[in-house]
Design an enzyme around this catalytic site. Structure first.
Site, PDB file in Angstrom:
ATOM      1  CG  ASP A  19      -1.764   1.226   1.348  1.00  0.00           C
ATOM      2  OD1 ASP A  19      -2.583   1.475   0.447  1.00  0.00           O
ATOM      3  OD2 ASP A  19      -1.581   1.982   2.330  1.00  0.00           O
ATOM      4  CB  THR A  52      -1.536   7.271  -5.082  1.00  0.00           C
ATOM      5  OG1 THR A  52      -0.824   7.146  -3.854  1.00  0.00           O
ATOM      6  CG2 THR A  52      -0.652   6.805  -6.227  1.00  0.00           C
ATOM      7  CG  LEU A  67      -8.007   9.497   3.493  1.00  0.00           C
ATOM      8  CD1 LEU A  67      -7.907  10.875   4.129  1.00  0.00           C
ATOM      9  CD2 LEU A  67      -9.286   9.380   2.692  1.00  0.00           C
ATOM     10  NE  ARG A  68       0.492   5.658   2.224  1.00  0.00           N
ATOM     11  CZ  ARG A  68       0.380   4.995   3.367  1.00  0.00           C
ATOM     12  NH1 ARG A  68      -0.185   3.805   3.394  1.00  0.00           N
ATOM     13  NH2 ARG A  68       0.821   5.504   4.497  1.00  0.00           N
ATOM     14  N   GLY A  69      -4.651   5.779  -1.290  1.00  0.00           N
ATOM     15  CA  GLY A  69      -5.021   5.438  -2.652  1.00  0.00           C
ATOM     16  C   GLY A  69      -5.577   6.627  -3.416  1.00  0.00           C
TER      17      GLY A  69
END
Length: 337
Positions: free
Chosen positions: A193, A279, A274-276
């Site tokens: 991830d 990105t 929220l990283r997705g």
């Protein structure tokens, strides 16, 4: 100095090439994973991109600090009254599987300590890769604690070493690129991830594609200078597009309506955290800048959805569909055909 295979001459791996270009436009995307078959040009593409990029101005220190960014310099550069910057190629550093933590982070210079009684820092691979690429082949076989350490440094842009009485802090702004064959083992989901993009690299299935790849490689090996000259114009055009995109990046608008659709897609796919979405937004913005667009559209989001999200999906034992197919299905439902 041996010539690198031209980036523009690589064929059959469009997703990998696009992802690498976007990391060059915006390093904040957060690195790249390239999983797939052996012998498909993954390492060739990374080195070819680095050779394609414009040279950087660097201070004459162990970390080749950016003379135009005092906040990203080592202590020695900050204290120096004057600098004599030099130009150098973008660093591309290989991290071998057997590398120790000391080799990666840096350690006490034992020779100097024993001969002169002085504590001196011996920079590691992170110092060599500052402002460039750190490439790990077979990243899935690297020890998890080393991968975790690398991801921490890549996210912070700084390497902090405190051991054997040493306390050293130096810039380590790297783009981490990992490649591997999933049949030989997978990275833990927590580590997956934290990479920005993930691309699937497959052996071409069409005869024409095989023939073209082999012909180009053979031509390069027989006459590297002539082959490189043949592709010089395309290389220069790509280089100019990267430079132009970097300058335009911060001015590219990301409308709230597109952020809402990106959030809806992530919620639909049940990605954690929220990283997705961050990105996906950054990759779509970099793609828009590279293509000369002034604002991110649904088309940019749709094209970057798979590389931004495929490695962040939870496994569903009741759904044997691959992650790429699941994303394609979700994109159709959220964005329409």
């Amino acid at each position: 100095m041996s010539l690198r295979y031209p980036f523009s001459a690589i064929s059959g791996q469009d997703e990998l090439l696009q992802a690498l270009l976007l990391t060059a436009v915006d390093p904040l995307i957060g690195g790249l994973l390239a999983f797939g078959d052996r012998g498909t040009g993954k390492s060739t593409a990374v080195r070819a991109l680095a050779a394609l990029l414009p040279e950087i101005r660097a201070n004459p220190c162990a970390y080749h600090c950016d003379p135009d960014s005092p906040s990203a310099q080592c202590d020695a550069c900050r204290k120096a009254d004057t600098h004599k910057p030099r130009k150098m190629p973008i660093p591309v550093v290989d991290l071998p599987l057997g590398a120790t933590e000391d080799r990666v982070l840096g350690s006490l210079n034992l020779e100097r300590a024993l001969s002169h009684g002085e504590k001196s820092f011996e920079p590691g691979l992170l110092a060599q890769a500052n402002r460039g690429y750190l490439y790990i082949d077979e990243v899935n076989l690297l020890e998890d604690h080393i991968v975790d350490l690398l991801l921490d440094v890549a996210a912070s842009g700084e390497n902090v070493v405190e051991r054997e009485g040493l306390s050293v802090r130096h810039p380590a702004r790297i783009v981490l690129v990992g490649s591997g064959n999933p049949e030989e083992g997978e990275l833990r989901p927590q580590l997956l991830d934290r990479f920005g993009l993930s691309v699937e690299v497959r052996t071409p299935t069409e005869v024409a594609a095989w023939v073209e790849i082999v012909k180009r490689r053979d031509a390069f090996e027989r006459d590297p200078e002539g082959f490189t000259a043949q592709w010089a114009r395309q290389e220069d055009q790509t280089r100019r597009r990267i430079v132009k995109a970097r300058k335009a990046l911060n001015g590219v608008e990301v409308p709230d309506s597109e952020l809402e659709r990106a959030a809806t897609l992530c919620i639909h796919l049940k990605t954690d955290g929220l990283r997705g979405q961050l990105t996906l937004m950054r990759a779509a913005r970099a793609l828009a800048a590279f293509e000369g667009a002034r604002r991110v559209t649904g088309d940019h989001l749709k094209r970057m959805a798979a590389p931004s999200l495929r490695h962040r999906l939870r496994r569903n034992p009741l759904d044997e569909t691959g992650s790429t197919a699941r994303i394609t299905r979700a994109v159709t439902e959220v964005f329409g055909a």
